[in-house]
Structure formats: structure tokens, C-alpha cells
Design a protein around this motif. Structure first.
Motif: not given
Lengths: 113, 115
Positions: B91-96
Motif C-alpha cells: 500500500c502507498a499514499s501521497s498528498r494527491g
């Protein structure tokens, strides 16, 4: 689609030596990222590059965003055993496809104490 | 320590089982991702959620079903998987929030084995 060529595929070095790896692309990217992955863990962001020609350091690591926007290199100075792992470069563009990363195939680094 | 937390760390399941992988981040990121990674290969993108809506599905088989209950949580529901689905799921996340300067941050993954 875009492809990244990452080299070398693997490296075996002695502790204390300097290391250099690079990525080249057939097309431009707006962002270059370098990740390191240890066994059993996820990739960890080492350095992010956002401008062509940018040279950025993080401790013993130095990375550059090529002027043509089609390449980047990562240098590790005075390697230590904990530098062992797989290093991935990744390119990213802005705009509608800015969520997608294009990864290189990785450089497996082994450091002999 | 990673700021993206994935559970479980390991999962073994049969081909007829139903299980779920969970991912959580509290960095205020509005884009979250699922990747599949085979040994010594780069991660392969599966799904992207942006502001809790599915933005990208990379032609993933329907036996993988993502869900984003809120901006901090991302699930991957698994059903009737095949042995070739055995892999590390990241899983990964970014500011988006659009534009540059938003690198993705990864969790440590779930090691999935299909019997």
C-alpha cells in the motif's frame, strides 16, 4: 509506454567503496525518485528530484536529475553493510497521469564487510 | 518506522477463502494505492484511489476488490485467488492534491501465500 533502464542490475562491493547507479528513459519525466527496499519491507523513499539539473544529497547519498529529463543517477559514498538492498529508480509525470510511477528494474547491492 | 501501516504482515489462504488486506495512513494524504510485487521485481500498480474515489484500475482481475472507507483507510478484499497471486502486496499514499512534489510513501506490505 514509458520504460526505464536501470543499471547495473547488481553490484558486489567492499565496505568503504563508493557506488553509482543510474536510470535512463526513452521519454521525459517531471520527477525522479529513488527508493531502497530491504528484504521483508516496503520501498523507502531516499531522494526526490523535481527540477532538471537538480543535485540533492541525503547523508552519504547524492542524486541528480539529468538536464534532458531522461536520466538520473544515485551515488552512495563510503558504503556500509546496512546499504545492502535493492535500489529502485522511479519516474513520475504531472497532470492526469501523475499518480503513476514508472519503476526501473532495480539494482541489487551487496556490501562485503 | 513507516507511516503507512499494513495488516496483516503475513497471510496464508486457500483458493476458496475470502480475506481482506488493510492499510492505514494518518499523514492527511488523499491518494492511496495498491501494488503487487513479485520477488526482486519492481512494484506493479493495481489500483489508485483519489479523494476516496477509484481513479485507476490497471485491469486487475475481479477477484481483487478494493475499498476506501475513508481518507485514512484502504482495504483490498480477496476472493477465489490463484497460486500465481502469491506476492507482496504494498500500500502507498501521497498528498494527491495535483501537481508535483508528491512522492508516494509505501507501507511494509502483506506477504500473501495462496495454497
Amino acid at each position: 509506454g514509458q520504460q526505464l533502464n536501470q543499471s547495473p542490475q547488481s553490484m558486489f562491493i567492499q565496505e568503504g567503496e563508493d557506488v553509482s547507479m543510474n536510470c535512463t528513459s526513452s521519454s521525459i519525466f517531471n520527477t525522479w525518485l529513488w527508493y531502497k527496499q530491504d528484504p521483508g519491507e516496503g520501498p523507502v523513499l531516499l531522494i526526490a528530484l523535481y527540477k532538471a539539473g537538480e543535485l540533492t544529497s541525503n547523508g552519504r547519498l547524492t542524486a541528480q536529475f539529468g538536464i534532458t529529463r531522461k536520466d538520473s543517477f544515485l551515488n552512495i559514498s563510503a558504503s556500509i553493510p546496512s546499504d545492502v538492498g535493492i535500489y529502485f529508480c522511479a519516474g513520475q509525470n504531472s497532470g492526469g497521469s501523475n499518480y503513476k510511477l514508472t519503476f526501473g528494474k532495480g539494482t541489487l547491492l551487496t556490501v562485503n564487510p | 518506522d513507516t507511516e503507512v501501516t499494513q495488516t496483516p504482515k503475513h497471510l496464508v489462504m486457500g483458493m476458496t477463502n475470502k480475506k481482506s488486506l488493510k492499510c492505514e495512513q494518518h499523514m492527511g494524504h488523499r491518494a492511496m494505492y495498491w501494488y503487487k510485487q513479485k520477488a526482486k521485481k519492481p512494484p506493479e500498480l493495481m489500483f489508485v484511489y483519489s479523494y476516496e474515489k477509484l481513479s485507476i484500475n490497471e485491469s486487475v482481475p475481479s477477484r481483487f476488490s478494493p475499498e476506501c472507507p475513508n481518507s485514512s483507510l484502504l482495504n483490498l478484499h480477496l476472493h477465489a485467488l490463484q497460486p500465481e497471486d502469491s506476492a507482496l502486496y504494498l500500500c502507498a499514499s501521497s498528498r494527491g492534491q495535483g501537481g508535483d512534489n508528491q512522492p508516494q510513501h509505501f507501507g511494509d506490505g502483506t506477504r500473501l501465500s495462496i495454497l
